[in-house]
Design an enzyme around this catalytic site. Structure first.
Site, PDB file in Angstrom:
ATOM      1  N   GLN A  19       2.781  -0.038   5.629  1.00  0.00           N
ATOM      2  CA  GLN A  19       2.415   1.390   6.324  1.00  0.00           C
ATOM      3  C   GLN A  19       0.782   1.186   6.353  1.00  0.00           C
ATOM      4  O   GLN A  19       0.096   1.557   7.089  1.00  0.00           O
ATOM      5  CB  GLN A  19       2.965   2.107   5.384  1.00  0.00           C
ATOM      6  CG  GLN A  19       2.444   3.999   6.045  1.00  0.00           C
ATOM      7  CD  GLN A  19       2.486   4.834   4.284  1.00  0.00           C
ATOM      8  OE1 GLN A  19       2.433   4.585   3.870  1.00  0.00           O
ATOM      9  NE2 GLN A  19       1.981   6.090   5.252  1.00  0.00           N
ATOM     10  N   ILE A  52       0.006   8.740   1.369  1.00  0.00           N
ATOM     11  CA  ILE A  52      -0.804   7.989   2.528  1.00  0.00           C
ATOM     12  C   ILE A  52       0.141   9.191   3.456  1.00  0.00           C
ATOM     13  O   ILE A  52       1.823   8.312   3.494  1.00  0.00           O
ATOM     14  CB  ILE A  52      -1.063   7.041   2.715  1.00  0.00           C
ATOM     15  CG1 ILE A  52      -2.227   6.120   1.278  1.00  0.00           C
ATOM     16  CG2 ILE A  52      -1.546   6.982   3.896  1.00  0.00           C
ATOM     17  CD1 ILE A  52      -3.199   7.308   1.209  1.00  0.00           C
ATOM     18  N   TYR A  91       5.600   0.902 -11.380  1.00  0.00           N
ATOM     19  CA  TYR A  91       4.660  -0.088 -10.523  1.00  0.00           C
ATOM     20  C   TYR A  91       2.998   1.155 -10.737  1.00  0.00           C
ATOM     21  O   TYR A  91       2.576  -0.114 -10.747  1.00  0.00           O
ATOM     22  CB  TYR A  91       5.447   0.807  -9.034  1.00  0.00           C
ATOM     23  CG  TYR A  91       3.955   1.495  -8.121  1.00  0.00           C
ATOM     24  CD1 TYR A  91       3.791   0.506  -7.347  1.00  0.00           C
ATOM     25  CD2 TYR A  91       3.122   2.480  -7.880  1.00  0.00           C
ATOM     26  CE1 TYR A  91       2.284   0.208  -6.186  1.00  0.00           C
ATOM     27  CE2 TYR A  91       2.356   3.156  -6.925  1.00  0.00           C
ATOM     28  CZ  TYR A  91       2.018   1.864  -6.272  1.00  0.00           C
ATOM     29  OH  TYR A  91       1.573   1.776  -5.088  1.00  0.00           O
TER      30      TYR A  91
HETATM   31  N1  SER Z   1       2.888   6.022  -2.280  1.00  0.00           N
HETATM   32  C1  SER Z   1       3.159   5.560  -3.631  1.00  0.00           C
HETATM   33  C2  SER Z   1       4.330   5.760  -3.730  1.00  0.00           C
HETATM   34  O1  SER Z   1       5.026   7.165  -4.271  1.00  0.00           O
HETATM   35  C3  SER Z   1       1.688   5.662  -4.439  1.00  0.00           C
HETATM   36  O2  SER Z   1       0.851   4.933  -5.043  1.00  0.00           O
HETATM   37  O3  SER Z   1       4.881   5.019  -4.345  1.00  0.00           O
END
Ligand code: SER
Length: 316
Positions: free
Chosen positions: A12, A172, A142
């Site tokens: 993305q 984002i 994560y």
């Molecule tokens: N946009 C990412 C996620 O939702 C956050 O860093 O994993």
């Protein structure tokens, strides 16, 4: 002269980052890379593309050497929601990928941009106006990889003098390439569905506020930080940045101003909801503003106007 490698270029952020960097630094100076080719993609047709799997240190090494790379935008990563279904793979891509990138940067003297995330915070972090320097005990794999990554970058810059810099990106929002498996993805999907079907079922509950940013600000912030005077930086690898903070009901209301018959309901996904609940509601990004002049252009209203305009054209 900058010679830039972008990893995760088909993702993305990667897709648009390559195009943005090529505009700034020249087409031949920005090498896009990804773990597979995607025929028909704009990056395959215009400019240099290399196959690089970031978990293959040798392949990464060869490409950096071949193109005399001196700057790496390391964007290859597995996102939060999809990471929970295969934590081992997330660790391999996010941690080994980062480690190999830092090693190659050390060997060839490259500067490195590495995004961290709002995911680097956890349930014990102050939720509102989350400070730059605060408790970081994330509960998603994560998030764990992001905190470890921030520390590893600090270590490489202190120990080996590698110029690493990074931002804690919020969700984002963009219209060119879809995000792949994040918790904040609903805020992208909702625009597509509003145009296509005038109906959206949200996987997060009402009242789930998180930080977000429109892609043009995300691109500009990365380059602004990379170009910033190092003397002025007190932080390096993990600047809080945000463009706006909202929950599903806010973005819904904003879209409804443009599409009055747009409808939204909820079907909450417990995995993504738990991740979202562990992240901040809104970040304090004053360190980024003070140290390198961060100043986002888009708020929810401006972004919504632009997203709907672009998607109306695109989905016609
Ligand atoms: N946009 C990412 C996620 O939702 C956050 O860093 O994993």
């Amino acid at each position: 002269m900058k010679k830039i490698l972008v990893t995760g270029a088909l993702g993305q952020i990667g897709t648009e980052m390559v195009l943005y960097l090529r505009d700034l630094y020249g087409k031949d100076n920005v090498i896009a890379s990804g773990r597979r080719r995607k025929e028909g993609n704009i990056l395959m047709e215009d400019g240099i593309f290399e196959l690089v799997n970031v978990t293959d240190s040798q392949g990464l090494h060869e490409v950096v050497k071949k193109h005399k790379i001196n700057t790496i935008y390391h964007l290859a990563a597995v996102l939060s929601a999809v990471g929970e279904s295969d934590p081992q793979r997330l660790w391999d891509v996010n941690m080994n990928g980062l480690y190999y990138t830092l090693e190659v940067a050390r060997e060839f003297g490259c500067d490195v941009f590495i995004p961290s995330s709002i995911a680097a915070f956890g349930p014990e972090t102050p939720k509102n106006n989350t400070p730059q320097d605060t408790i970081q005990r994330p509960t998603s794999i994560y998030g764990v990889s992001k905190v470890a990554g921030e520390l590893l970058c600090d270590y490489y810059s202190a120990k080996f003098g590698v110029d690493t810099r990074g931002l804690r990106y919020p969700g984002i929002i963009s219209h060119t390439t879809m995000p792949g498996g994040g918790t904040t993805d609903y805020a992208v999907h909702i625009y597509f569905e509003a145009i296509k079907n005038k109906k959206y079922t949200c996987f997060l509950a009402e009242g789930t506020s998180m930080d977000m940013m429109y892609m043009p600000d995300a691109l500009e912030s990365a380059v602004q930080l990379m170009e910033a005077d190092p003397q002025k930086l007190k932080h390096r690898n993990a600047f809080n940045v945000t463009g706006m903070s909202f929950g599903p009901e806010d973005i819904y209301a904003e879209i409804k101003k443009h599409i009055p018959d747009f409808e939204m309901d909820y079907d909450v996904d417990p995995i993504r909801q738990a991740i979202a609940d562990s992240w901040p509601n809104s970040l304090n990004d004053s360190a980024a503003r003070e140290e390198w002049g961060w100043n986002p252009k888009y708020d929810l209203a401006l972004m919504t106007e632009d997203m709907l305009k672009v998607l109306r054209e695109k989905l016609k």
